[in-house]
Scaffold this motif. Structure first.
Motif, PDB file in Angstrom:
ATOM      1  N   THR A 195       0.862  -1.191   0.000  1.00  0.00           N
ATOM      2  CA  THR A 195       0.000   0.000   0.000  1.00  0.00           C
ATOM      3  C   THR A 195       0.893   1.234   0.000  1.00  0.00           C
ATOM      4  OG1 THR A 195      -0.066   0.222   2.399  1.00  0.00           O
ATOM      5  CG2 THR A 195      -1.797  -1.143   1.380  1.00  0.00           C
ATOM      6  N   ILE A 196       0.338   2.333  -0.470  1.00  0.00           N
ATOM      7  CA  ILE A 196       1.102   3.588  -0.451  1.00  0.00           C
ATOM      8  C   ILE A 196       1.462   3.962   0.990  1.00  0.00           C
ATOM      9  CG2 ILE A 196       0.897   6.090  -0.818  1.00  0.00           C
ATOM     10  CD1 ILE A 196       1.626   4.588  -3.370  1.00  0.00           C
ATOM     11  N   GLY A 197       0.537   3.709   1.928  1.00  0.00           N
ATOM     12  CA  GLY A 197       0.818   4.029   3.323  1.00  0.00           C
ATOM     13  C   GLY A 197       2.043   3.288   3.840  1.00  0.00           C
ATOM     14  N   LEU A 198       2.140   1.994   3.529  1.00  0.00           N
ATOM     15  CA  LEU A 198       3.287   1.188   3.961  1.00  0.00           C
ATOM     16  C   LEU A 198       4.566   1.635   3.250  1.00  0.00           C
ATOM     17  CD1 LEU A 198       4.300  -1.195   5.661  1.00  0.00           C
ATOM     18  CD2 LEU A 198       3.614  -2.731   3.799  1.00  0.00           C
ATOM     19  N   GLU A 199       4.445   1.990   1.990  1.00  0.00           N
ATOM     20  CA  GLU A 199       5.624   2.475   1.251  1.00  0.00           C
ATOM     21  C   GLU A 199       6.172   3.764   1.860  1.00  0.00           C
ATOM     22  OE1 GLU A 199       7.285   0.669  -0.846  1.00  0.00           O
ATOM     23  OE2 GLU A 199       5.736  -0.821  -0.449  1.00  0.00           O
ATOM     24  N   ARG A 200       5.266   4.665   2.256  1.00  0.00           N
ATOM     25  CA  ARG A 200       5.727   5.922   2.873  1.00  0.00           C
ATOM     26  C   ARG A 200       6.537   5.653   4.139  1.00  0.00           C
ATOM     27  NH1 ARG A 200       0.071   8.821   3.198  1.00  0.00           N
ATOM     28  NH2 ARG A 200      -0.392   8.965   0.986  1.00  0.00           N
ATOM     29  N   LEU A 201       6.189   4.576   4.861  1.00  0.00           N
ATOM     30  CA  LEU A 201       6.865   4.262   6.118  1.00  0.00           C
ATOM     31  C   LEU A 201       8.166   3.489   5.925  1.00  0.00           C
ATOM     32  CD1 LEU A 201       3.789   3.105   8.266  1.00  0.00           C
ATOM     33  CD2 LEU A 201       5.128   5.200   8.595  1.00  0.00           C
ATOM     34  N   THR A 202       8.287   2.764   4.815  1.00  0.00           N
ATOM     35  CA  THR A 202       9.391   1.789   4.712  1.00  0.00           C
ATOM     36  C   THR A 202      10.247   1.913   3.461  1.00  0.00           C
ATOM     37  OG1 THR A 202       7.916   0.179   3.651  1.00  0.00           O
ATOM     38  CG2 THR A 202       8.110   0.050   6.047  1.00  0.00           C
ATOM     39  N   ASN A 203       9.825   2.691   2.477  1.00  0.00           N
ATOM     40  CA  ASN A 203      10.568   2.741   1.206  1.00  0.00           C
ATOM     41  C   ASN A 203      11.550   3.917   1.233  1.00  0.00           C
ATOM     42  OD1 ASN A 203      11.369   3.149  -1.504  1.00  0.00           O
ATOM     43  ND2 ASN A 203       9.496   2.145  -2.230  1.00  0.00           N
ATOM     44  N   PRO A 204      12.860   3.632   1.304  1.00  0.00           N
ATOM     45  CA  PRO A 204      13.824   4.733   1.461  1.00  0.00           C
ATOM     46  C   PRO A 204      13.738   5.766   0.337  1.00  0.00           C
ATOM     47  CG  PRO A 204      14.949   2.660   0.922  1.00  0.00           C
ATOM     48  CD  PRO A 204      13.529   2.317   1.218  1.00  0.00           C
ATOM     49  N   PHE A 205      13.353   5.316  -0.865  1.00  0.00           N
ATOM     50  CA  PHE A 205      13.327   6.234  -2.012  1.00  0.00           C
ATOM     51  C   PHE A 205      12.175   7.241  -1.921  1.00  0.00           C
ATOM     52  CE2 PHE A 205      15.587   2.449  -3.367  1.00  0.00           C
ATOM     53  CZ  PHE A 205      16.745   3.014  -3.864  1.00  0.00           C
ATOM     54  N   LEU A 206      11.214   6.981  -1.016  1.00  0.00           N
ATOM     55  CA  LEU A 206      10.123   7.929  -0.778  1.00  0.00           C
ATOM     56  C   LEU A 206      10.386   8.740   0.475  1.00  0.00           C
ATOM     57  CD1 LEU A 206       7.001   5.655  -1.481  1.00  0.00           C
ATOM     58  CD2 LEU A 206       8.485   6.875  -3.093  1.00  0.00           C
ATOM     59  N   ARG A 207      11.533   8.521   1.110  1.00  0.00           N
ATOM     60  CA  ARG A 207      11.795   9.097   2.423  1.00  0.00           C
ATOM     61  C   ARG A 207      13.004  10.025   2.405  1.00  0.00           C
ATOM     62  NH1 ARG A 207       9.332   6.913   6.608  1.00  0.00           N
ATOM     63  NH2 ARG A 207      11.141   6.858   7.986  1.00  0.00           N
TER      64      ARG A 207
END
Ligand code: ZN
Ligand code: FE
Length: 259
Positions: free
Chosen positions: A212-224
């Motif tokens: 999910t986008i929510g999980l990606e925001r929390l765990t995906n370094p490229f979005l962080r």
């Protein structure tokens, strides 16, 4: 309502199969190999393949298109700015298309390839995103054709989609992506939790998607890239300060390329 299943292809690709159960129609996303789709259609002879959606021109995404077009006559919808076999509908930023009664918006997301597109549906209960090789679970595609100036904003735009959006990417790379995410953010508890979850899934040979986008925001370094600790790690890797999101992203991407 459509049902979505993964048809595994090659060693780590997924061909997404969208099913309109009431009307016995289906669609596929990125059939790099016709075989898995042909076998599914043979096992479900009362179903018709209506659409073939393509995110970008790489062979592991389009290799099965010609054969499936020949076999079923399905409409082939793909990026306008790339060479896609048998393309009927050429799509670019802002276009809309109806697939099995679901409206999808086309988002231009250059970087992995220059013409790469993603398909987003703002369905009320579960928004859907087919992100190809741009946004992966806990990672992103390599920049084969585009620049960090293109890819970082494209990913940031996907990250801004509704948190509950289900993310269907084209490869099972999640576990190795999470190993990198741990290196970037060793103290991020969401990364640790997800690493444990996905390790368990993969040990049972189960799929790690959709995300999910929510999980990606929390765990995906490229979005962080706006996280101070992520920037610090990018600076350490480069040996100098990375003053912008684009620079942090570029540093992470080059680090991951050698990880
Ligand atoms: Zn690709
Ligand atoms: Fe691929």
């Amino acid at each position: 309502m459509i049902q979505i299943d993964a048809l595994p292809a090659f060693s780590d690709n997924y061909i997404w199969l969208l099913q309109d159960t009431a009307k016995r129609r289906c669609a596929v996303v990125d059939p790099g190999d016709a075989g898995p789709v042909e076998r599914w259609l043979a096992a479900n002879p009362d179903w018709a393949l209506s659409d073939i959606l393509i995110t970008h021109h790489h062979n592991d995404h389009v290799g099965g298109v010609e054969r499936l077009k020949q076999l079923t006559g399905a409409r082939v919808c793909g990026p306008a700015n790339e060479r896609i076999p048998c393309r009927d509908l050429a799509l670019g930023e802002g276009d809309q298309l109806d697939v099995l009664g679901v409206t999808f918006q086309v988002l231009a997301v250059p970087g992995h390839t220059l013409g790469h597109i993603a398909f987003f549906s703002d369905q009320p209960a579960t928004p859907l995103l087919f992100s190809g090789d741009t946004l992966f679970a806990a990672g992103c595609g390599r920049m084969f054709e585009g620049t960090a100036e293109q890819m970082q904003p494209a990913l940031a735009r996907l990250a801004a989609l509704p948190a509950q959006t289900e993310v269907y990417c084209a490869h099972e790379y999640t576990l190795s992506n999470l190993r990198f995410a741990q290196a970037v953010e060793p103290t991020n508890p969401y990364v640790q939790q997800r690493f444990d979850d996905v390790t368990r899934l993969r040990a049972d040979n189960r799929i790690s998607l959709p995300s999910t986008i929510g999980l990606e925001r929390l765990t995906n370094p490229f979005l962080r890239t706006s996280e101070t600790l992520v920037k610090q790690k990018a600076d350490e890797w480069k040996g100098h300060s990375n003053p912008t999101h684009v620079a942090v992203f570029a540093a992470l991407r080059s680090w991951k390329d050698t990880f």
